[in-house]
Write a protein that holds these residues in place. Structure first.
Motif, PDB file in Angstrom:
ATOM      1  N   GLY A 126     -17.400 -54.125  -2.074  1.00 53.93           N
ATOM      2  CA  GLY A 126     -17.322 -52.672  -2.153  1.00 53.93           C
ATOM      3  C   GLY A 126     -16.357 -52.161  -3.213  1.00 53.93           C
ATOM      4  O   GLY A 126     -16.280 -50.950  -3.447  1.00 53.93           O
ATOM      5  N   TRP A 127     -15.657 -53.078  -3.898  1.00 49.15           N
ATOM      6  CA  TRP A 127     -14.665 -52.648  -4.881  1.00 49.15           C
ATOM      7  C   TRP A 127     -15.311 -52.040  -6.122  1.00 49.15           C
ATOM      8  O   TRP A 127     -14.740 -51.121  -6.735  1.00 49.15           O
ATOM      9  CB  TRP A 127     -13.763 -53.815  -5.271  1.00 49.15           C
ATOM     10  N   ASP A 128     -16.485 -52.511  -6.504  1.00 46.86           N
ATOM     11  CA  ASP A 128     -17.141 -51.922  -7.675  1.00 46.86           C
ATOM     12  C   ASP A 128     -17.544 -50.480  -7.412  1.00 46.86           C
ATOM     13  O   ASP A 128     -17.441 -49.618  -8.300  1.00 46.86           O
ATOM     14  CB  ASP A 128     -18.367 -52.751  -8.069  1.00 46.86           C
ATOM     15  N   PHE A 129     -18.011 -50.205  -6.205  1.00 47.59           N
ATOM     16  CA  PHE A 129     -18.372 -48.822  -5.881  1.00 47.59           C
ATOM     17  C   PHE A 129     -17.121 -47.947  -5.831  1.00 47.59           C
ATOM     18  O   PHE A 129     -17.158 -46.776  -6.222  1.00 47.59           O
ATOM     19  CB  PHE A 129     -19.119 -48.763  -4.549  1.00 47.59           C
ATOM     20  N   ALA A 130     -16.012 -48.524  -5.391  1.00 44.96           N
ATOM     21  CA  ALA A 130     -14.742 -47.788  -5.418  1.00 44.96           C
ATOM     22  C   ALA A 130     -14.338 -47.477  -6.859  1.00 44.96           C
ATOM     23  O   ALA A 130     -13.856 -46.371  -7.160  1.00 44.96           O
ATOM     24  CB  ALA A 130     -13.652 -48.597  -4.712  1.00 44.96           C
ATOM     25  N   LYS A 131     -14.525 -48.451  -7.767  1.00 41.31           N
ATOM     26  CA  LYS A 131     -14.215 -48.217  -9.177  1.00 41.31           C
ATOM     27  C   LYS A 131     -15.064 -47.086  -9.742  1.00 41.31           C
ATOM     28  O   LYS A 131     -14.593 -46.277 -10.548  1.00 41.31           O
ATOM     29  CB  LYS A 131     -14.442 -49.495  -9.981  1.00 41.31           C
ATOM     30  N   LEU A 132     -16.348 -47.059  -9.340  1.00 42.10           N
ATOM     31  CA  LEU A 132     -17.237 -45.987  -9.804  1.00 42.10           C
ATOM     32  C   LEU A 132     -16.717 -44.626  -9.362  1.00 42.10           C
ATOM     33  O   LEU A 132     -16.677 -43.681 -10.157  1.00 42.10           O
ATOM     34  CB  LEU A 132     -18.655 -46.239  -9.268  1.00 42.10           C
ATOM     35  N   GLN A 133     -16.313 -44.521  -8.110  1.00 43.64           N
ATOM     36  CA  GLN A 133     -15.806 -43.241  -7.611  1.00 43.64           C
ATOM     37  C   GLN A 133     -14.512 -42.842  -8.309  1.00 43.64           C
ATOM     38  O   GLN A 133     -14.304 -41.659  -8.629  1.00 43.64           O
ATOM     39  CB  GLN A 133     -15.570 -43.341  -6.100  1.00 43.64           C
ATOM     40  N   ILE A 134     -13.631 -43.812  -8.547  1.00 40.96           N
ATOM     41  CA  ILE A 134     -12.372 -43.525  -9.244  1.00 40.96           C
ATOM     42  C   ILE A 134     -12.642 -43.040 -10.664  1.00 40.96           C
ATOM     43  O   ILE A 134     -12.028 -42.073 -11.149  1.00 40.96           O
ATOM     44  CB  ILE A 134     -11.473 -44.779  -9.260  1.00 40.96           C
ATOM     45  N   GLU A 135     -13.583 -43.704 -11.336  1.00 42.23           N
ATOM     46  CA  GLU A 135     -13.928 -43.315 -12.704  1.00 42.23           C
ATOM     47  C   GLU A 135     -14.478 -41.890 -12.738  1.00 42.23           C
ATOM     48  O   GLU A 135     -14.090 -41.080 -13.610  1.00 42.23           O
ATOM     49  CB  GLU A 135     -14.953 -44.293 -13.274  1.00 42.23           C
TER      50      GLU A 135
END
Length: 413
Positions: A126-135
């Motif tokens: 789930g960390w990649d989806f978190a990165k997407l939201q942060i970006e």
């Protein structure tokens, strides 16, 4: 509103957006075969376009209210190597956000519409989806998302995650959740009892359930008249007898389906389940890639297609009469009907008895239809591309009616 079509493919985003009344101002697509189909299908004359998004500068891009992009999923899909955003293809998401960073705030799009495979939500824990939201947050966008299945609008089981970014300060309206209008009771996961046995002092087995609700769980019965009953109202056979002629009450439970009740012939499709196979009947789809695999599951789609991929991987069960050659070779030849005499035996043709079923491949046109493209669009693409490219393009596309359902909800408060 005006929109920009990035990673455009054959224009699934565009077709759905235009059906909702939006206007395309430009597109980007690097695959030369997809560009051929896109340009044949859509009126692109005079529009801004680019081949490679990595070479595009923010100052080149026309002003648009919405940016649409289904960035490459090869590094995210469960069928890929699971590299996530560290892969060369799926990391192109950040190429798009870089372009937005380079724009002045007043020129940034009010909406972002992003599509990818469902696995985007869970890859790398789930960390990649978190990165997407942060970006998205860092470039000024609040986001909402939902997983939508194409089978709600076309006969294809295709789950995809859709993300809508709202530029802060522009007062854009929420899009999700999307629910079908006139949703029936059966879709609310409720049991609707027309007669409640327990409340009337009898037994739960005496319940009469509405066909608009879901069924209760079956349990073991101890007999003595407590088991579920089937109400037979009459029989349409001349003799008044025989289970094929029975007429059952809609307020009772259904009889068991058997071979005499019109269920028809089946094909056993090997699957890695406890049973070892799944039964396919006429109209079901069958995944025909790696047919002898001992680890695959879910190969049969009941009256709908499995998720389309970029290669030809599906067939459909259809009736056939001859066991060997499906197409006639001589003028006047035809398939024999049941009871007809056989063709004259010869040294070349193989003869056999009708076994009821075979599996045929889905045609490119059928694959495009499963993605919601009209036949006129397929006809245009077929003029400039081979069947192998048409299969690939259908598998890479988004489902047009799903995009339309989202697009018609884009509004300002």
């Amino acid at each position: 509103m005006k929109f920009l079509d990035l990673f455009a493919g054959i224009g699934g985003f565009r077709l759905g957006m235009e059906q909702a009344g939006h206007e395309c101002v430009g597109y980007v697509e690097w695959d030369k075969f997809a560009r051929l189909s896109y340009q044949e299908i859509h009126n692109t004359k005079g529009e801004w376009t680019a081949h490679d998004i990595t070479t595009v500068r923010a100052s080149d891009i026309p002003r648009a209210n919405i940016w649409c992009f289904g960035f490459p999923c090869q590094d995210i899909s469960v069928a890929g190597k699971q590299k996530g955003f560290t892969g060369n293809r799926s990391s192109l998401f950040f190429t798009v956000t870089r372009l937005i960073r380079d724009l002045e705030e007043e020129n940034r799009p009010e909406f972002l519409l992003i599509e990818n495979v469902k696995n985007l939500l869970s890859i790398n824990g789930g960390w990649d989806f978190a990165k997407l939201q942060i970006e998205l947050d860092e470039i000024g966008y609040d986001c909402e998302w939902d997983v939508l299945n194409s089978k709600e609008v076309v006969p294809q089981n295709r789950e995809r995650v859709f993300i809508v970014g709202h530029f802060r300060g522009k007062r854009t309206r929420k899009v999700f959740p999307i629910e079908r209008e006139n949703r029936s009771t059966s879709e609310t996961n409720e049991i609707v009892r027309l007669f409640n046995g327990r409340q009337e002092g009898t037994y739960g087995s005496q319940d009469i359930l509405s066909p608009d609700g879901i069924s209760t769980a079956l349990n073991t019965m101890s007999g003595g008249g407590r088991e579920p009953k089937i109400a037979v109202m009459g029989n349409i056979n001349p003799s008044g007898k025989g289970i094929n002629g029975n007429v059952y009450s809609s307020e009772g439970i259904s009889p068991t389906i058997n071979t005499n009740k019109g269920e028809g012939a089946k094909i056993a499709i090997r699957e890695a389940t406890k049973k070892g196979y799944s039964e396919a009947t006429v109209g079901d789809s069958v995944n025909i890639s790696q047919p002898n695999s001992k680890t695959r599951r879910g190969r049969v789609g009941k009256q709908c297609a499995n998720t389309l991929e970029t290669g030809l991987n599906q067939g459909v069960v259809v009736p056939v009469i001859t066991p060997d050659r499906m197409n006639k070779r001589q003028n006047g030849r035809r398939f024999k009907e049941n009871g007809d005499p056989a063709f004259t035996l010869n040294t070349q043709d193989r003869h056999g008895i009708y076994d009821g079923l075979r599996i045929r491949k889905l045609t490119p046109r059928e694959c495009w239809r499963l993605q919601g493209f009209p036949d006129w669009a397929f006809d245009k693409a077929q003029e400039v591309n081979s069947n192998s490219q048409l299969y690939k393009q259908a598998g890479n596309s988004v489902t047009v009616p799903v995009i339309y359902e989202i697009a018609k909800r884009f509004k300002f408060n």
